[in-house]
Enzyme design. Structure first.
Site, short mmCIF file in Angstrom:
data_model
loop_
_atom_site.label_atom_id
_atom_site.label_comp_id
_atom_site.label_asym_id
_atom_site.label_seq_id
_atom_site.Cartn_x
_atom_site.Cartn_y
_atom_site.Cartn_z
N CYS A 6 0.83 -1.19 0.00
CA CYS A 6 0.00 0.00 0.00
C CYS A 6 0.87 1.25 0.00
O CYS A 6 1.94 1.28 0.59
CB CYS A 6 -0.92 0.02 1.22
N ARG B 239 4.03 0.59 -6.30
CA ARG B 239 3.99 -0.39 -5.23
C ARG B 239 2.91 -1.44 -5.46
O ARG B 239 2.91 -2.49 -4.83
CB ARG B 239 3.75 0.31 -3.89
N TRP C 85 -3.72 -2.36 -1.51
CA TRP C 85 -3.58 -3.68 -2.13
C TRP C 85 -4.36 -4.64 -1.24
O TRP C 85 -4.01 -4.85 -0.09
CB TRP C 85 -2.11 -4.07 -2.21
N ASN D 215 -1.31 0.41 6.21
CA ASN D 215 -0.57 -0.54 5.40
C ASN D 215 -0.19 -1.72 6.29
O ASN D 215 0.29 -1.52 7.40
CB ASN D 215 0.70 0.12 4.84
N GLY D 216 -0.41 -2.95 5.82
CA GLY D 216 -0.03 -4.12 6.60
C GLY D 216 -1.24 -4.97 6.97
O GLY D 216 -2.31 -4.88 6.36
N GLU E 7 16.54 -16.04 -13.31
CA GLU E 7 16.09 -14.65 -13.39
C GLU E 7 15.36 -14.38 -14.70
O GLU E 7 14.32 -13.70 -14.73
CB GLU E 7 17.29 -13.72 -13.24
N LYS F 32 11.42 -13.07 -14.88
CA LYS F 32 11.01 -11.83 -15.54
C LYS F 32 9.88 -12.10 -16.53
O LYS F 32 8.92 -11.34 -16.63
CB LYS F 32 12.19 -11.18 -16.26
N GLU G 42 6.65 -12.81 -14.68
CA GLU G 42 6.11 -11.63 -14.00
C GLU G 42 5.32 -10.73 -14.93
O GLU G 42 4.26 -10.22 -14.55
CB GLU G 42 7.25 -10.83 -13.37
N HIS H 83 18.08 -35.19 -16.60
CA HIS H 83 17.50 -35.81 -15.41
C HIS H 83 16.01 -35.54 -15.27
O HIS H 83 15.44 -35.72 -14.20
CB HIS H 83 18.24 -35.34 -14.15
N LYS I 229 5.35 -3.98 -5.82
CA LYS I 229 6.79 -3.74 -5.80
C LYS I 229 7.41 -4.09 -4.46
O LYS I 229 8.47 -4.70 -4.39
CB LYS I 229 7.06 -2.27 -6.13
#
Length: 616
Positions: free
Chosen positions: A2, A27, A76, A102-103, A485, A489, A492, A508, A611
């Site tokens: 948030c 965010r 959020w 927030n939280g 990575e 990406k 995402e 394998h 974020k």
């Protein structure tokens, strides 16, 4: 997650709140709202589900009176869906009190039951409204917003940043934090609160970082910080080292495009002031020589992209310092009763410095007696303040949710740490250190070459692959975390299946995924530095090509061995084996962005993601 903004001062608070929320959009959020105390002393509030523009449009159609005290929020969703009713601010005390949060308040159910038994009612499904109603009850009893706030936050369990204001006390905004970010902006005759300095950097670069379980009260005349018991505390001032323009697109099509273009600068800024005459010295670590010469083990903790930076850094840390290194996901670390102690250095990595899983792991490590060092990109953040030492990456603000320039800066910081510790322990020679320093100094220009020489090529075949449903990534040695990575990406921002594998694992199991047309990126190690490893990777390419895969090789210039077996070759400049990841990852960032753009997706704010993940 948030975004939070608070303001007191002579200017129109609506404009300041909305601009601050716009700077916090990165965010991640699903609703937005503001509350102001207007010139007539009335509290007005407006909140809407959806993007910030929905709220702006509503305010244009139905204007609110101007005011000089206000709070704003982007939410959020956690407790309750993204609806107008669940959006913040929440009102209480006959709509004279406004609260944003927030939280997560973990004991909200018990508190809500208590309030319901007393006849209080609720208009939302959120835990935040419980805090608002509780604060309203305490204010009715005392008439003192700061005192009532102190009583309420002492009863809350969980992670939270809370801001509140009351109609009867204009010119005052009160905030508190526990395991969630809150910073103060200092102005002339005005003051600010924000979950990030981006909320107020347009107006001031002078800031204060408040600590755990502390309360702040801002008025136009000043700032007062106390702990939850009311005792005054000293706060740490700092200057924001970037200005508001650094968090703007500046003509780029997206923040992600801008930030990929800034990867050379992110590396350059991270090494600046830390390389001297062929050696690495990190001023922030002065006085810690005995610690670094005495440790017997390093544990790197992080989440997501930062964890892959940690996995890359592990190779350099072990090779140069000869200290065993483990890399662990922060959210798993403290739940498995790890064996750590006074001879262990726990290195945490977080772009925001507020990642809740990582923060709790750092606290756990300190409780077990380990020394802690954080690698962070955000001044005034919680994790650096909870750590024994910090190396800031100086990558500048990263607005796009998917991390790019922060990733290369984190690897750079780990390499600096490795060379610093290796110098202290005498595990590499002066000449070896100088060679590595030269390699590090050359990285920014080499990344710039990749951007200039390969970006158009990558964007073209990204568009050709717009309908692709699955992409695989293979790598060995330092190429393995880069493969991870690259896959992350793509997941995402493109919302398609992508997986990264250690190339040696192919036979394998994962080779069963290969079918005709399957795109596979392969990070190819240098044939100059590791001929044996290079041969094995070329053999992997032949194996998957024989089964119909479409191979995109990321290989250094001059490597002719991959040409007969690759459908596309993306060239990177020559570099030492441990420095290749900083170059090889750049084409993967460009590819993910290009494919998402070709699919018409928002590369800056991908669905379901935020974020800064400030809840576990």
């Amino acid at each position: 997650m948030c975004g939070i903004v608070g303001y007191v001062g002579p200017r129109d608070s609506q404009a300041i709140l909305l601009a601050g929320l716009a700077r916090l959009e990165y965010r991640g959020y699903d609703s937005a709202g503001i509350a102001v105390i207007d010139g007539a002393g009335e509290l007005d509030m407006r909140k809407r589900a959806g993007k910030l523009q929905v709220l702006r449009d509503d305010l244009t159609a139905h204007p609110m009176p101007d005011g000089t005290t206000g709070i704003g929020h982007t939410r959020w969703a956690t407790h309750g869906g993204p609806t107008d009713a669940n959006a913040h601010p929440h009102l209480a005390d006959d709509d004279k009190l406004a609260v944003i949060h927030n939280g997560i308040i973990e004991n909200f159910s018990e508190l809500k039951a208590e309030l319901l038994s007393e006849g209080y009612t609720f208009r939302s499904e959120t835990d935040t409204e419980v805090a608002a109603v509780l604060l309203g009850r305490e204010y009715q009893a005392s008439g003192d917003l700061v005192g009532a706030f102190r009583t309420v936050v002492s009863r809350l369990d969980g992670a939270f940043t809370l801001l509140a204001m009351h109609r009867d006390q204009p010119g005052l905004v009160v905030g508190a934090r526990r395991n969630s970010p809150l910073v103060i902006g200092l102005g002339e005759g005005e003051n600010f609160l924000g979950s990030d300095v981006a909320a107020f950097v347009e107006h001031t670069r002078n800031a204060l970082a408040i600590g755990q379980d502390e309360i702040v009260a801002i008025t136009p005349a000043g700032v007062e910080v106390t702990d939850f018991s009311g005792a005054p505390v000293e706060v740490e001032p700092f200057e924001v080292v970037w200005d508001a323009s650094a968090a703007e697109k500046g003509g780029w099509s997206s923040f992600m495009a801008k930030e990929v273009s800034e990867e050379p600068e992110a590396v350059a800024n991270t090494v600046r002031g830390r390389l001297h005459d062929g050696t690495v010295t990190i001023p922030e670590l002065d006085g810690m020589d005995e610690l670094f010469t005495g440790i017997r083990r390093i544990v790197v903790i992080a989440c997501g992209t930062a964890a892959y930076a940690g996995q890359t850094g592990k190779y350099a840390l072990e090779q140069w310092t000869r200290i065993p290194v483990d890399v662990e996901l922060a959210h798993e670390f403290r739940y498995r009763d790890p064996v750590i102690g006074e001879d262990t250095l726990v290195v945490s990595i977080s772009q925001s410095g507020e990642t809740m899983d990582t923060l709790m792991a750092v606290k756990y490590a300190r409780e077990q007696g380990a020394k802690t060092l954080s690698i962070c990109n955000t001044q005034g953040a919680t994790i650096p303040r909870e750590s024994d030492a910090v190396i800031y990456t100086h990558a500048g603000p990263e607005v796009a949710v998917a991390s790019t320039k922060a990733f290369v800066a984190q690897i750079t910081a780990l390499y600096l740490l490795a060379l610093h510790v290796a110098r202290l322990r005498g595990t590499i020679s002066v000449g070896e250190q100088a060679t590595h320093v030269r390699e590090l100094e050359a990285v920014p220009a080499k990344i710039q070459r990749v951007l200039e020489e390969e970006q158009t090529h990558i964007e073209q075949f990204s568009h050709w692959m717009a309908d692709t449903q699955s992409v695989l990534f293979l790598g060995r040695h330092v190429g393995y975390p880069i493969a991870l990575e690259g896959a992350l990406k793509l997941k995402e921002i493109s919302y398609i299946h992508a997986e990264g594998f250690a190339a040696g694992e192919l036979k394998h199991g994962p080779i069963a995924l290969i079918e005709p047309g399957q795109p596979v990126f392969v990070i190819v190690p240098s044939p100059r530095e590791s001929a044996e490893l290079h041969k094995k990777v070329v053999s992997n390419i032949q194996e998957i090509r024989a089964r119909g895969a479409r191979v995109i090789a990321v290989a250094e210039e001059g490597d002719a061995a991959v040409l007969p077996f690759a459908d596309e070759v993306l060239r990177i400049p020559l570099a030492g084996p441990l420095f290749e990841p900083l170059l090889a990852v750049v084409p993967l960032h460009i590819f993910a962005m290009g494919l998402a753009t070709a699919k018409g997706l928002d590369v800056d704010q991908p669905r379901n993601l935020a974020k800064s993940v400030t809840v576990e």
